[in-house]
Design a protein around this motif. Structure first.
Motif, PDB file in Angstrom:
ATOM      1  N   GLN A  53      89.086 -39.562  42.573  1.00  0.00           N
ATOM      2  CA  GLN A  53      89.919 -40.755  42.420  1.00  0.00           C
ATOM      3  C   GLN A  53      90.555 -40.847  41.030  1.00  0.00           C
ATOM      4  N   SER A  54      89.849 -40.340  40.019  1.00  0.00           N
ATOM      5  CA  SER A  54      90.284 -40.519  38.635  1.00  0.00           C
ATOM      6  C   SER A  54      90.362 -39.173  37.913  1.00  0.00           C
ATOM      7  N   LYS A  55      90.877 -39.220  36.693  1.00  0.00           N
ATOM      8  CA  LYS A  55      90.952 -38.018  35.859  1.00  0.00           C
ATOM      9  C   LYS A  55      89.558 -37.438  35.666  1.00  0.00           C
ATOM     10  N   GLN A  56      88.586 -38.293  35.398  1.00  0.00           N
ATOM     11  CA  GLN A  56      87.215 -37.819  35.184  1.00  0.00           C
ATOM     12  C   GLN A  56      86.669 -37.158  36.442  1.00  0.00           C
ATOM     13  N   ASP A  57      86.949 -37.743  37.613  1.00  0.00           N
ATOM     14  CA  ASP A  57      86.519 -37.130  38.880  1.00  0.00           C
ATOM     15  C   ASP A  57      87.137 -35.744  39.045  1.00  0.00           C
ATOM     16  N   VAL A  58      88.429 -35.645  38.770  1.00  0.00           N
ATOM     17  CA  VAL A  58      89.134 -34.368  38.911  1.00  0.00           C
ATOM     18  C   VAL A  58      88.510 -33.322  37.983  1.00  0.00           C
ATOM     19  N   LEU A  59      88.300 -33.677  36.738  1.00  0.00           N
ATOM     20  CA  LEU A  59      87.718 -32.732  35.777  1.00  0.00           C
ATOM     21  C   LEU A  59      86.287 -32.360  36.165  1.00  0.00           C
ATOM     22  N   ASP A  60      85.503 -33.350  36.600  1.00  0.00           N
ATOM     23  CA  ASP A  60      84.123 -33.072  37.030  1.00  0.00           C
ATOM     24  C   ASP A  60      84.100 -32.107  38.213  1.00  0.00           C
ATOM     25  N   MET A  61      84.973 -32.340  39.176  1.00  0.00           N
ATOM     26  CA  MET A  61      84.989 -31.506  40.382  1.00  0.00           C
ATOM     27  C   MET A  61      85.485 -30.086  40.066  1.00  0.00           C
ATOM     28  N   ILE A  62      86.500 -29.967  39.248  1.00  0.00           N
ATOM     29  CA  ILE A  62      86.972 -28.636  38.862  1.00  0.00           C
ATOM     30  C   ILE A  62      85.859 -27.897  38.124  1.00  0.00           C
ATOM     31  N   ALA A  63      85.218 -28.564  37.177  1.00  0.00           N
ATOM     32  CA  ALA A  63      84.138 -27.933  36.406  1.00  0.00           C
ATOM     33  C   ALA A  63      83.023 -27.460  37.326  1.00  0.00           C
ATOM     34  N   GLN A  64      82.659 -28.285  38.279  1.00  0.00           N
ATOM     35  CA  GLN A  64      81.577 -27.925  39.200  1.00  0.00           C
ATOM     36  C   GLN A  64      81.997 -26.779  40.122  1.00  0.00           C
ATOM     37  N   GLN A  65      83.176 -26.876  40.714  1.00  0.00           N
ATOM     38  CA  GLN A  65      83.592 -25.885  41.711  1.00  0.00           C
ATOM     39  C   GLN A  65      84.035 -24.567  41.079  1.00  0.00           C
ATOM     40  N   PHE A  66      84.477 -24.593  39.828  1.00  0.00           N
ATOM     41  CA  PHE A  66      84.820 -23.356  39.123  1.00  0.00           C
ATOM     42  C   PHE A  66      83.609 -22.815  38.359  1.00  0.00           C
ATOM     43  N   THR A  67      82.483 -23.512  38.428  1.00  0.00           N
ATOM     44  CA  THR A  67      81.229 -23.181  37.730  1.00  0.00           C
ATOM     45  C   THR A  67      81.426 -22.990  36.225  1.00  0.00           C
ATOM     46  N   PHE A  68      82.026 -23.995  35.604  1.00  0.00           N
ATOM     47  CA  PHE A  68      82.171 -23.997  34.156  1.00  0.00           C
ATOM     48  C   PHE A  68      80.800 -24.191  33.515  1.00  0.00           C
ATOM     49  N   PRO A  69      80.662 -23.802  32.263  1.00  0.00           N
ATOM     50  CA  PRO A  69      79.377 -23.989  31.577  1.00  0.00           C
ATOM     51  C   PRO A  69      79.047 -25.471  31.393  1.00  0.00           C
ATOM     52  N   GLN A  70      77.770 -25.752  31.196  1.00  0.00           N
ATOM     53  CA  GLN A  70      77.307 -27.139  31.033  1.00  0.00           C
ATOM     54  C   GLN A  70      77.988 -27.842  29.861  1.00  0.00           C
ATOM     55  N   HIS A  71      78.358 -27.092  28.833  1.00  0.00           N
ATOM     56  CA  HIS A  71      78.947 -27.705  27.640  1.00  0.00           C
ATOM     57  C   HIS A  71      80.433 -28.047  27.801  1.00  0.00           C
ATOM     58  N   PHE A  72      80.996 -27.843  29.010  1.00  0.00           N
ATOM     59  CA  PHE A  72      82.406 -28.173  29.260  1.00  0.00           C
ATOM     60  C   PHE A  72      82.680 -29.606  28.823  1.00  0.00           C
ATOM     61  N   GLY A  73      83.705 -29.801  27.997  1.00  0.00           N
ATOM     62  CA  GLY A  73      84.007 -31.095  27.402  1.00  0.00           C
ATOM     63  C   GLY A  73      84.609 -32.130  28.321  1.00  0.00           C
ATOM     64  N   LYS A  74      85.005 -31.764  29.514  1.00  0.00           N
ATOM     65  CA  LYS A  74      85.549 -32.675  30.516  1.00  0.00           C
ATOM     66  C   LYS A  74      86.766 -33.454  30.023  1.00  0.00           C
ATOM     67  N   ASN A  75      87.703 -32.703  29.418  1.00  0.00           N
ATOM     68  CA  ASN A  75      89.012 -33.241  29.078  1.00  0.00           C
ATOM     69  C   ASN A  75      90.022 -32.112  29.286  1.00  0.00           C
ATOM     70  N   PHE A  76      91.297 -32.424  29.225  1.00  0.00           N
ATOM     71  CA  PHE A  76      92.310 -31.416  29.528  1.00  0.00           C
ATOM     72  C   PHE A  76      92.300 -30.255  28.537  1.00  0.00           C
ATOM     73  N   ASP A  77      92.023 -30.535  27.261  1.00  0.00           N
ATOM     74  CA  ASP A  77      91.951 -29.444  26.284  1.00  0.00           C
ATOM     75  C   ASP A  77      90.812 -28.488  26.623  1.00  0.00           C
ATOM     76  N   ALA A  78      89.666 -29.042  26.987  1.00  0.00           N
ATOM     77  CA  ALA A  78      88.513 -28.206  27.352  1.00  0.00           C
ATOM     78  C   ALA A  78      88.798 -27.411  28.622  1.00  0.00           C
ATOM     79  N   LEU A  79      89.540 -27.998  29.557  1.00  0.00           N
ATOM     80  CA  LEU A  79      89.911 -27.281  30.778  1.00  0.00           C
ATOM     81  C   LEU A  79      90.734 -26.043  30.421  1.00  0.00           C
ATOM     82  N   TYR A  80      91.732 -26.229  29.577  1.00  0.00           N
ATOM     83  CA  TYR A  80      92.549 -25.090  29.139  1.00  0.00           C
ATOM     84  C   TYR A  80      91.679 -24.038  28.464  1.00  0.00           C
ATOM     85  N   ASP A  81      90.812 -24.488  27.572  1.00  0.00           N
ATOM     86  CA  ASP A  81      89.947 -23.551  26.854  1.00  0.00           C
ATOM     87  C   ASP A  81      89.089 -22.737  27.818  1.00  0.00           C
TER      88      ASP A  81
END
Length: 142
Positions: A53-81
């Protein structure tokens, strides 16, 4: 002459799709894109954002489904990184096919947020293009 083990992109459903692009999924099926990634030896990253529903939901779901590391910052800059430098430093990359399905289109994730998200993936495509690595991202809105 022996046939190569991996098909050329021109022999797959993504023929005619530039090697570094972010585009609507349109007539492509997720299963076909996944099979193409496997056949080409590319990474396949898939995120189903249907319940976001929200930006945070989108980032959380991408991080989970792409299996990002636990330290993922959950913002657009961290997504790019996460989509660029650490992967580049881990060694040669064969290519990427990314699917972002059902990106929300609502008041909590408005047009500006959707464009920011897609801009991250466009910047990622440019990053990999500079390194001669195919990066194709397909998306759909809900």
């Amino acid at each position: 002459m022996e046939k190569p083990l991996r098909p050329e992109p021109s022999e797959t459903p993504i023929k005619g799709v530039r090697s570094n692009i972010v585009q609507s999924i349109r007539a492509f099926r997720v299963q076909d894109l996944q099979e193409t990634a496997t056949a080409l030896g590319h990474h396949f990253l898939y995120a189903n954002l249907a319940t976001a529903q929200s930006k945070q939901d989108v980032l959380d779901m991408i991080a989970q489904q792409f299996t990002f590391p636990q330290h993922f910052g959950k913002n657009f800059d961290a997504l790019y990184d996460c989509m660029t430098d650490p992967l580049h430093k881990s060694g040669p990359q064969p290519g990427f096919i990314v699917v972002l399905e059902h990106i929300p289109a609502n008041g909590k994730f408005d047009k500006e947020a959707r464009e920011q998200l897609l801009d991250i993936f466009r910047d990622t495509a440019d990053y990999w293009a500079d390194r001669k690595v195919p990066f194709r991202c397909f998306y759909s809105f809900r």
